[in-house]
Motif scaffolding. Sequence first.
Motif, PDB file in Angstrom:
ATOM      1  N   TRP A  38      -4.808 -29.220  46.974  1.00  0.00           N
ATOM      2  CA  TRP A  38      -4.779 -28.581  48.278  1.00  0.00           C
ATOM      3  C   TRP A  38      -3.671 -27.530  48.399  1.00  0.00           C
ATOM      4  O   TRP A  38      -3.851 -26.496  49.039  1.00  0.00           O
ATOM      5  CB  TRP A  38      -4.597 -29.650  49.354  1.00  0.00           C
ATOM      6  CG  TRP A  38      -4.656 -29.132  50.743  1.00  0.00           C
ATOM      7  CD1 TRP A  38      -3.615 -28.986  51.615  1.00  0.00           C
ATOM      8  CD2 TRP A  38      -5.822 -28.681  51.429  1.00  0.00           C
ATOM      9  NE1 TRP A  38      -4.071 -28.476  52.808  1.00  0.00           N
ATOM     10  CE2 TRP A  38      -5.421 -28.276  52.720  1.00  0.00           C
ATOM     11  CE3 TRP A  38      -7.176 -28.587  51.074  1.00  0.00           C
ATOM     12  CZ2 TRP A  38      -6.328 -27.787  53.658  1.00  0.00           C
ATOM     13  CZ3 TRP A  38      -8.076 -28.102  52.016  1.00  0.00           C
ATOM     14  CH2 TRP A  38      -7.640 -27.707  53.286  1.00  0.00           C
ATOM     15  N   GLN A  39      -2.528 -27.783  47.775  1.00  0.00           N
ATOM     16  CA  GLN A  39      -1.408 -26.862  47.937  1.00  0.00           C
ATOM     17  C   GLN A  39      -0.538 -26.837  46.699  1.00  0.00           C
ATOM     18  O   GLN A  39      -0.391 -27.851  46.005  1.00  0.00           O
ATOM     19  CB  GLN A  39      -0.558 -27.287  49.140  1.00  0.00           C
ATOM     20  CG  GLN A  39       0.634 -26.426  49.457  1.00  0.00           C
ATOM     21  CD  GLN A  39       0.255 -25.040  49.921  1.00  0.00           C
ATOM     22  OE1 GLN A  39      -0.247 -24.242  49.137  1.00  0.00           O
ATOM     23  NE2 GLN A  39       0.504 -24.734  51.193  1.00  0.00           N
ATOM     24  N   ILE A  40       0.027 -25.664  46.408  1.00  0.00           N
ATOM     25  CA  ILE A  40       1.011 -25.484  45.341  1.00  0.00           C
ATOM     26  C   ILE A  40       2.185 -24.744  45.964  1.00  0.00           C
ATOM     27  O   ILE A  40       2.003 -23.695  46.595  1.00  0.00           O
ATOM     28  CB  ILE A  40       0.448 -24.661  44.169  1.00  0.00           C
ATOM     29  CG1 ILE A  40      -0.824 -25.306  43.612  1.00  0.00           C
ATOM     30  CG2 ILE A  40       1.498 -24.501  43.068  1.00  0.00           C
ATOM     31  CD1 ILE A  40      -1.562 -24.422  42.613  1.00  0.00           C
ATOM     32  N   ALA A  41       3.380 -25.292  45.825  1.00  0.00           N
ATOM     33  CA  ALA A  41       4.539 -24.668  46.474  1.00  0.00           C
ATOM     34  C   ALA A  41       5.772 -24.787  45.598  1.00  0.00           C
ATOM     35  O   ALA A  41       5.845 -25.615  44.697  1.00  0.00           O
ATOM     36  CB  ALA A  41       4.795 -25.300  47.840  1.00  0.00           C
ATOM     37  N   VAL A  63      -2.076 -28.237  34.272  1.00  0.00           N
ATOM     38  CA  VAL A  63      -3.178 -29.202  34.321  1.00  0.00           C
ATOM     39  C   VAL A  63      -3.846 -29.248  32.956  1.00  0.00           C
ATOM     40  O   VAL A  63      -4.084 -28.205  32.328  1.00  0.00           O
ATOM     41  CB  VAL A  63      -4.213 -28.832  35.406  1.00  0.00           C
ATOM     42  CG1 VAL A  63      -5.436 -29.739  35.323  1.00  0.00           C
ATOM     43  CG2 VAL A  63      -3.591 -28.925  36.798  1.00  0.00           C
ATOM     44  N   TRP A  64      -4.145 -30.457  32.501  1.00  0.00           N
ATOM     45  CA  TRP A  64      -4.862 -30.665  31.248  1.00  0.00           C
ATOM     46  C   TRP A  64      -6.180 -31.366  31.540  1.00  0.00           C
ATOM     47  O   TRP A  64      -6.237 -32.297  32.350  1.00  0.00           O
ATOM     48  CB  TRP A  64      -4.043 -31.523  30.284  1.00  0.00           C
ATOM     49  CG  TRP A  64      -2.802 -30.861  29.794  1.00  0.00           C
ATOM     50  CD1 TRP A  64      -2.631 -30.174  28.630  1.00  0.00           C
ATOM     51  CD2 TRP A  64      -1.525 -30.843  30.454  1.00  0.00           C
ATOM     52  NE1 TRP A  64      -1.332 -29.727  28.515  1.00  0.00           N
ATOM     53  CE2 TRP A  64      -0.634 -30.123  29.625  1.00  0.00           C
ATOM     54  CE3 TRP A  64      -1.048 -31.363  31.664  1.00  0.00           C
ATOM     55  CZ2 TRP A  64       0.699 -29.916  29.972  1.00  0.00           C
ATOM     56  CZ3 TRP A  64       0.280 -31.151  32.016  1.00  0.00           C
ATOM     57  CH2 TRP A  64       1.135 -30.430  31.170  1.00  0.00           C
ATOM     58  N   ARG A  65      -7.233 -30.922  30.903  1.00  0.00           N
ATOM     59  CA  ARG A  65      -8.558 -31.542  31.041  1.00  0.00           C
ATOM     60  C   ARG A  65      -9.102 -31.796  29.641  1.00  0.00           C
ATOM     61  O   ARG A  65      -9.240 -30.872  28.839  1.00  0.00           O
ATOM     62  CB  ARG A  65      -9.498 -30.630  31.834  1.00  0.00           C
ATOM     63  CG  ARG A  65     -10.907 -31.163  32.013  1.00  0.00           C
ATOM     64  CD  ARG A  65     -11.659 -30.326  33.036  1.00  0.00           C
ATOM     65  NE  ARG A  65     -11.061 -30.461  34.365  1.00  0.00           N
ATOM     66  CZ  ARG A  65     -11.339 -29.640  35.382  1.00  0.00           C
ATOM     67  NH1 ARG A  65     -12.174 -28.618  35.212  1.00  0.00           N
ATOM     68  NH2 ARG A  65     -10.768 -29.845  36.561  1.00  0.00           N
ATOM     69  N   GLY A  66      -9.427 -33.049  29.371  1.00  0.00           N
ATOM     70  CA  GLY A  66      -9.904 -33.393  28.038  1.00  0.00           C
ATOM     71  C   GLY A  66      -8.878 -33.106  26.968  1.00  0.00           C
ATOM     72  O   GLY A  66      -9.243 -32.774  25.826  1.00  0.00           O
ATOM     73  N   GLY A  67      -7.593 -33.201  27.308  1.00  0.00           N
ATOM     74  CA  GLY A  67      -6.526 -32.961  26.338  1.00  0.00           C
ATOM     75  C   GLY A  67      -6.161 -31.502  26.158  1.00  0.00           C
ATOM     76  O   GLY A  67      -5.231 -31.193  25.410  1.00  0.00           O
ATOM     77  N   LEU A  75      -6.834 -25.108  45.528  1.00  0.00           N
ATOM     78  CA  LEU A  75      -8.116 -25.568  46.064  1.00  0.00           C
ATOM     79  C   LEU A  75      -9.117 -25.954  44.976  1.00  0.00           C
ATOM     80  O   LEU A  75     -10.271 -26.248  45.276  1.00  0.00           O
ATOM     81  CB  LEU A  75      -8.746 -24.533  47.006  1.00  0.00           C
ATOM     82  CG  LEU A  75      -7.892 -24.119  48.213  1.00  0.00           C
ATOM     83  CD1 LEU A  75      -8.642 -23.108  49.078  1.00  0.00           C
ATOM     84  CD2 LEU A  75      -7.500 -25.330  49.040  1.00  0.00           C
ATOM     85  N   MET A  76      -8.681 -25.977  43.712  1.00  0.00           N
ATOM     86  CA  MET A  76      -9.595 -26.387  42.655  1.00  0.00           C
ATOM     87  C   MET A  76      -9.869 -27.887  42.757  1.00  0.00           C
ATOM     88  O   MET A  76      -9.060 -28.661  43.272  1.00  0.00           O
ATOM     89  CB  MET A  76      -9.017 -26.060  41.275  1.00  0.00           C
ATOM     90  CG  MET A  76      -7.791 -26.874  40.891  1.00  0.00           C
ATOM     91  SD  MET A  76      -7.064 -26.368  39.308  1.00  0.00           S
ATOM     92  CE  MET A  76      -8.292 -27.019  38.165  1.00  0.00           C
ATOM     93  N   ALA A  77     -11.054 -28.285  42.303  1.00  0.00           N
ATOM     94  CA  ALA A  77     -11.399 -29.708  42.264  1.00  0.00           C
ATOM     95  C   ALA A  77     -10.735 -30.339  41.051  1.00  0.00           C
ATOM     96  O   ALA A  77     -10.755 -29.786  39.948  1.00  0.00           O
ATOM     97  CB  ALA A  77     -12.909 -29.877  42.197  1.00  0.00           C
ATOM     98  N   ALA A  92       3.201 -30.261  44.758  1.00  0.00           N
ATOM     99  CA  ALA A  92       1.778 -30.048  45.006  1.00  0.00           C
ATOM    100  C   ALA A  92       1.290 -31.114  45.967  1.00  0.00           C
ATOM    101  O   ALA A  92       1.862 -32.201  46.066  1.00  0.00           O
ATOM    102  CB  ALA A  92       0.986 -30.089  43.701  1.00  0.00           C
ATOM    103  N   VAL A  93       0.216 -30.792  46.674  1.00  0.00           N
ATOM    104  CA  VAL A  93      -0.442 -31.753  47.555  1.00  0.00           C
ATOM    105  C   VAL A  93      -1.850 -31.977  47.041  1.00  0.00           C
ATOM    106  O   VAL A  93      -2.617 -31.019  46.859  1.00  0.00           O
ATOM    107  CB  VAL A  93      -0.473 -31.262  49.013  1.00  0.00           C
ATOM    108  CG1 VAL A  93      -1.287 -32.225  49.887  1.00  0.00           C
ATOM    109  CG2 VAL A  93       0.932 -31.115  49.564  1.00  0.00           C
ATOM    110  N   LEU A  94      -2.173 -33.230  46.787  1.00  0.00           N
ATOM    111  CA  LEU A  94      -3.533 -33.624  46.425  1.00  0.00           C
ATOM    112  C   LEU A  94      -4.203 -34.170  47.682  1.00  0.00           C
ATOM    113  O   LEU A  94      -3.668 -35.065  48.334  1.00  0.00           O
ATOM    114  CB  LEU A  94      -3.523 -34.689  45.341  1.00  0.00           C
ATOM    115  CG  LEU A  94      -2.926 -34.270  43.987  1.00  0.00           C
ATOM    116  CD1 LEU A  94      -2.817 -35.484  43.073  1.00  0.00           C
ATOM    117  CD2 LEU A  94      -3.761 -33.171  43.338  1.00  0.00           C
TER     118      LEU A  94
END
Length: 313
Positions: A38-41, A63-67, A75-77, A92-94
């Motif tokens: 939701w947020q990056i600050a 962020v890491w996805r699948g290593g 706002l990314m999922a 950050a806010v999740l």
Amino acid sequence: MNISPSRRHRWLAFMMLVFALAGCATVPGTATAPVQLWQIAREVPGADPRWQRVEADEAGLRVWRGGREIPVRRLMAMLPGDEMETGANGAAVLRVRDVGDVLVLERTRVRMGSLEVFFGRVFALLRNRFTVSSETVVAGVEGTRFLYEVGRDRAVRVAVADGEVVCRSPQGAWAPVRLRTNEALVASYPARTPPLVGSADARELRAYEEVSRDVSRAPERGWCCRDGQVTSSWSDRCAGSFDTDRADALRQCRPSPPPPPPDPVGWCCRDGRVTSSIRKSQCTGTFFDSEAALRASGCYSRPTPPPPDPKKR
């Protein structure tokens, strides 16, 4: 009771904070509740505003996805299994759908799905029932705000700002402990002895709540268009239209062309004939916007004199 987080050492998977999202741990499917970044600050001490919305690289957020490391955008999922780490002075806010928000503070690493915290601090503001657990403490909560922290000695600290949290040992090494507002618990690793329970630092918890609000509402730097002028501004201080791109702001701020003047109504004289109540655009002769101007022009056709009267001869 206050255990400062480590700023020099990081551990992987010693402690876990697991949120069974949108319900208790036994509810199927809750661990996959949608999560959004939701947020990056970034915190800039002494600046106004102190917390500023920035791009991920400016906050040291990765962020890491699948290593594999992937691009990060606000706002990314966040998908189950994604890992996220904040940098120094970053946060950050999740946002977890139907559950609430989780503030991820600086130098913290988490994994999505059920939220697993490898190291650092999180401050949760939640509405629905869920379970928080680690190798040391399992905490059941409902509609609460609390801090969960792992210290240098791998101890877990839980401090409740509002609501209730029931903490128990995963191995049953000690009896369940119910924490209420402004109470805190410290459980040492590997939790073979009962935890220490005492008063939480209410001022510290209020500070975390303020940080959570400030991070969630952090403005971003950009350009404000007002009264035809473009100036540098923060998004929350712009009284006109705001854009992060100056060229776009200038295009949006360019004054609109003035509307065409209204088509006047008046008199049209052509070939000695006058037509009244006609628009200028419809006149194919000479147009006059006033009757006085028409009369002064002499545009009226002169009447033909009548034939002589034979009786007067």
